[in-house]
Design a protein around this motif. Structure first.
Motif, PDB file in Angstrom:
ATOM      1  N   GLN A 137       1.072  41.667  21.095  1.00  0.00           N
ATOM      2  CA  GLN A 137       1.963  42.494  22.076  1.00  0.00           C
ATOM      3  C   GLN A 137       3.420  42.174  22.122  1.00  0.00           C
ATOM      4  O   GLN A 137       4.138  43.029  22.583  1.00  0.00           O
ATOM      5  N   ASP A 138       3.941  41.154  21.391  1.00  0.00           N
ATOM      6  CA  ASP A 138       5.410  40.569  21.258  1.00  0.00           C
ATOM      7  C   ASP A 138       5.904  41.213  20.111  1.00  0.00           C
ATOM      8  O   ASP A 138       5.501  40.968  18.929  1.00  0.00           O
ATOM      9  N   PRO A 139       6.982  42.274  20.211  1.00  0.00           N
ATOM     10  CA  PRO A 139       7.337  42.916  19.180  1.00  0.00           C
ATOM     11  C   PRO A 139       8.500  42.216  18.396  1.00  0.00           C
ATOM     12  O   PRO A 139       8.901  42.650  17.485  1.00  0.00           O
ATOM     13  N   GLN A 140       8.769  41.025  18.840  1.00  0.00           N
ATOM     14  CA  GLN A 140       9.898  40.313  18.166  1.00  0.00           C
ATOM     15  C   GLN A 140       9.759  39.485  16.818  1.00  0.00           C
ATOM     16  O   GLN A 140      10.350  38.892  16.326  1.00  0.00           O
ATOM     17  N   ARG A 141       8.423  39.331  16.606  1.00  0.00           N
ATOM     18  CA  ARG A 141       8.021  38.361  15.429  1.00  0.00           C
ATOM     19  C   ARG A 141       8.552  39.032  14.191  1.00  0.00           C
ATOM     20  O   ARG A 141       8.362  40.136  13.866  1.00  0.00           O
ATOM     21  N   SER A 142       9.213  38.051  13.456  1.00  0.00           N
ATOM     22  CA  SER A 142       9.871  38.503  12.135  1.00  0.00           C
ATOM     23  C   SER A 142       9.273  38.039  10.891  1.00  0.00           C
ATOM     24  O   SER A 142       9.359  38.178   9.815  1.00  0.00           O
ATOM     25  N   ASN A 143       8.288  36.906  11.399  1.00  0.00           N
ATOM     26  CA  ASN A 143       7.557  36.084  10.099  1.00  0.00           C
ATOM     27  C   ASN A 143       6.776  37.204   9.283  1.00  0.00           C
ATOM     28  O   ASN A 143       5.829  37.894  10.152  1.00  0.00           O
ATOM     29  N   PRO A 144       6.734  37.074   7.984  1.00  0.00           N
ATOM     30  CA  PRO A 144       6.075  38.345   7.273  1.00  0.00           C
ATOM     31  C   PRO A 144       4.452  37.838   6.950  1.00  0.00           C
ATOM     32  O   PRO A 144       3.679  38.440   6.746  1.00  0.00           O
ATOM     33  N   LEU A 145       4.179  36.408   7.393  1.00  0.00           N
ATOM     34  CA  LEU A 145       2.806  36.187   6.974  1.00  0.00           C
ATOM     35  C   LEU A 145       1.967  36.632   8.350  1.00  0.00           C
ATOM     36  O   LEU A 145       2.286  36.785   9.392  1.00  0.00           O
ATOM     37  N   PRO A 146       0.568  36.641   7.936  1.00  0.00           N
ATOM     38  CA  PRO A 146      -0.372  37.273   8.775  1.00  0.00           C
ATOM     39  C   PRO A 146      -0.408  35.967   9.909  1.00  0.00           C
ATOM     40  O   PRO A 146      -0.088  34.863  10.012  1.00  0.00           O
ATOM     41  N   ARG A 147      -0.565  36.662  11.463  1.00  0.00           N
ATOM     42  CA  ARG A 147      -0.731  35.590  12.302  1.00  0.00           C
ATOM     43  C   ARG A 147      -1.741  34.889  12.366  1.00  0.00           C
ATOM     44  O   ARG A 147      -1.955  33.412  12.456  1.00  0.00           O
ATOM     45  N   TYR A 148      -3.157  35.321  11.865  1.00  0.00           N
ATOM     46  CA  TYR A 148      -3.967  34.739  11.964  1.00  0.00           C
ATOM     47  C   TYR A 148      -4.896  34.780  10.202  1.00  0.00           C
ATOM     48  O   TYR A 148      -4.980  35.986   9.871  1.00  0.00           O
ATOM     49  N   VAL A 149      -5.154  33.614   9.711  1.00  0.00           N
ATOM     50  CA  VAL A 149      -5.503  33.393   8.862  1.00  0.00           C
ATOM     51  C   VAL A 149      -6.758  32.685   8.579  1.00  0.00           C
ATOM     52  O   VAL A 149      -6.816  31.524   9.380  1.00  0.00           O
ATOM     53  N   GLY A 150      -7.734  33.009   7.827  1.00  0.00           N
ATOM     54  CA  GLY A 150      -8.845  31.982   7.770  1.00  0.00           C
ATOM     55  C   GLY A 150      -8.965  31.783   6.288  1.00  0.00           C
ATOM     56  O   GLY A 150      -9.150  32.611   5.395  1.00  0.00           O
TER      57      GLY A 150
END
Length: 451
Positions: A137-150
């Motif tokens: 819900q936070d639109p400010q993330r600029s990191n290109p990595l997936p947030r959730y990685v398994g």
């Protein structure tokens, strides 16, 4: 329309839908994160973190106890590296629930579902999907990595449920220890390929515009979201670097162990350091023994041979991860949790093996095992700014029941959410029927873990 989608399909993305978890999302490298190491099948607490050397042979395994760096804390001899760094983590010996089967136990621990019955699929979303959803819900993330990685994620008995597959993990299923290990669809090395890819997507978008008035279900909009995520993964060089274990000093790779478990946890640390926020990794497969998990019934494994068989790789990988988190200054931001869905029966059971293999005698041979035991078991906590070098809770003299500081799956989940800045008692998410559903129905953060 077919022409545009054909161009898009020619990108060779067989696992496009897996990229749905790569939401364009919050934040900086200071965003809190969790690495959960999952032991599917359930670790025997008596043969690891909660030994009972004074009990009778009906219960006691063959392993000696050893002192640790924390006065008064003992483990079994299978965990010498854990013993050496016991001041860097805390053992919780009093986890308890009432989910006797693998599905129910996993759902209790990962989603807080109190149902004791085994179900084929989860009713509630697991905590990993919930965090992915809330932080998206936070639109400010600029990191290109997936947030959730398994990294070999625990996909059985859990999932996003009513949140939808967009909040499932970006899954790395291959063995990171393979010499030619590479994560597909990550970071195009050739800039010209990225330009051609962008041109193809632009063409498809222009044709898609003709269909907007007929898109009643919003499917094209969803595809646009996934496409944006996929493009970010493919074209940003940072993503390729984060997944590249060849960037590591060979001595670091050696320290984790040149096997699948060691390299999985090294990759998990790299991803957390690079900005992924939820990383899960299951320690299963051939390193576990014949049936590839920790489910040490006598029909599956000779429980004590199985513990010996997997102990070195487990001890080495987990302690390397913990030491690395502290050595690299990640110990406030990154919480490490090691657990399975339950423990194993304190009383040793005997049955006939159903097949020969690693840690299992020939079929028909009577051998010892331990069955499911949710009434009392242990898990490990490190990093996350928690208070370390201690033990929380206690079990009785046989390890059958908790006699001090009972902790529930709700407490487990609330503690993880607390580290991630989420008040589990106040957050509600609408379920399939539109009913507001709490992410933690009952439970509070475990105060002894919070600095």
């Amino acid at each position: 329309m077919r022409l545009g989608l054909t161009g898009f399909a020619s990108l060779s993305w067989p696992n496009l839908m897996q990229l749905r978890a790569a939401s364009p999302l919050p934040s900086s490298h200071e965003k809190t994160a969790v690495i959960m190491v999952w032991l599917p099948g359930g670790l025997s607490h008596l043969d690891s973190y909660d030994p009972k050397p004074e009990i009778g042979s009906e219960y006691r395994g063959p392993f000696k106890t050893i002192d640790t760096k924390v006065p008064g804390l003992q483990f079994t001899e299978l965990l010498p590296r854990h013993a050496q760094i016991a001041d860097k983590f805390t053992i919780l010996r009093s986890m308890s629930h009432r989910g006797p089967g693998h599905p129910a136990g996993s759902m209790q621990m990962l989603s807080g579902d109190p149902d004791e019955r085994d179900k084929s699929k989860p009713k509630l979303p697991d905590w990993m999907s919930v965090v992915n959803y809330l932080r998206s819900q936070d639109p400010q993330r600029s990191n290109p990595l997936p947030r959730y990685v398994g990294v070999n994620p625990p996909l059985e008995y859990n999932g996003p449920a009513y949140l939808g597959d967009a909040y499932s993990p970006f899954s790395v299923q291959d063995d990171p220890n393979r010499p030619n290990f590479e994560v597909p669809n990550i970071g195009l090395a050739n800039p010209a390929e990225a330009i051609r890819l962008g041109n193809r997507v632009a063409l498809r978008q222009s044709i898609d515009n003709l269909e907007r008035s007929f898109d009643r279900e919003g499917e094209l909009g969803a595809l646009d979201q996934f496409e944006t995520q996929a493009m970010t993964l493919l074209t940003n060089p940072q993503t390729r670097k984060a997944f590249d274990l060849n960037q590591e000093d060979p001595r670091v790779r050696d320290r984790y162990g040149r096997n699948r478990w060691g390299q999985q946890l090294l990759l998990a640390r790299r991803l957390a350091e690079a900005g992924a926020e939820i990383i899960t990794s299951s320690l299963n497969g051939p390193l576990c023994g014949r049936v590839s998990n920790w489910d040490d019934h006598a029909v599956n494994h000779h429980v004590f041979d199985a513990m010996r068989f997997r102990a070195e790789a487990y001890d080495q990988a987990v302690t390397a991860l913990i030491e690395d988190v502290y050595a690299r200054g990640l110990d406030k931001r990154v919480l490490v949790v090691v657990t399975g869905e339950f423990g194993r029966t304190p009383k040793i059971e005997y049955d006939r093996s159903t097949g020969a293999g690693n840690a299992s005698a020939a079929a028909g041979t009577v051998q010892p095992g331990r069955d499911h035991w949710p009434r009392a078991f242990s898990n490990l906590w490190a990093g996350g700014g928690i208070t370390t070098g201690r033990v929380i809770g206690a079990t009785d003299k046989r390890g059958e029941d908790v006699i001090e500081r009972v902790c529930s799956p709700g407490d487990f989940l609330a503690t993880i959410y607390h580290h991630l800045g989420i008040d589990g008692s106040k957050v509600l998410i609408n379920d399939f029927n539109g009913r507001p559903t709490p992410i933690v129905d009952q439970g509070k953060p475990i105060a002894e873990l919070i600095a």
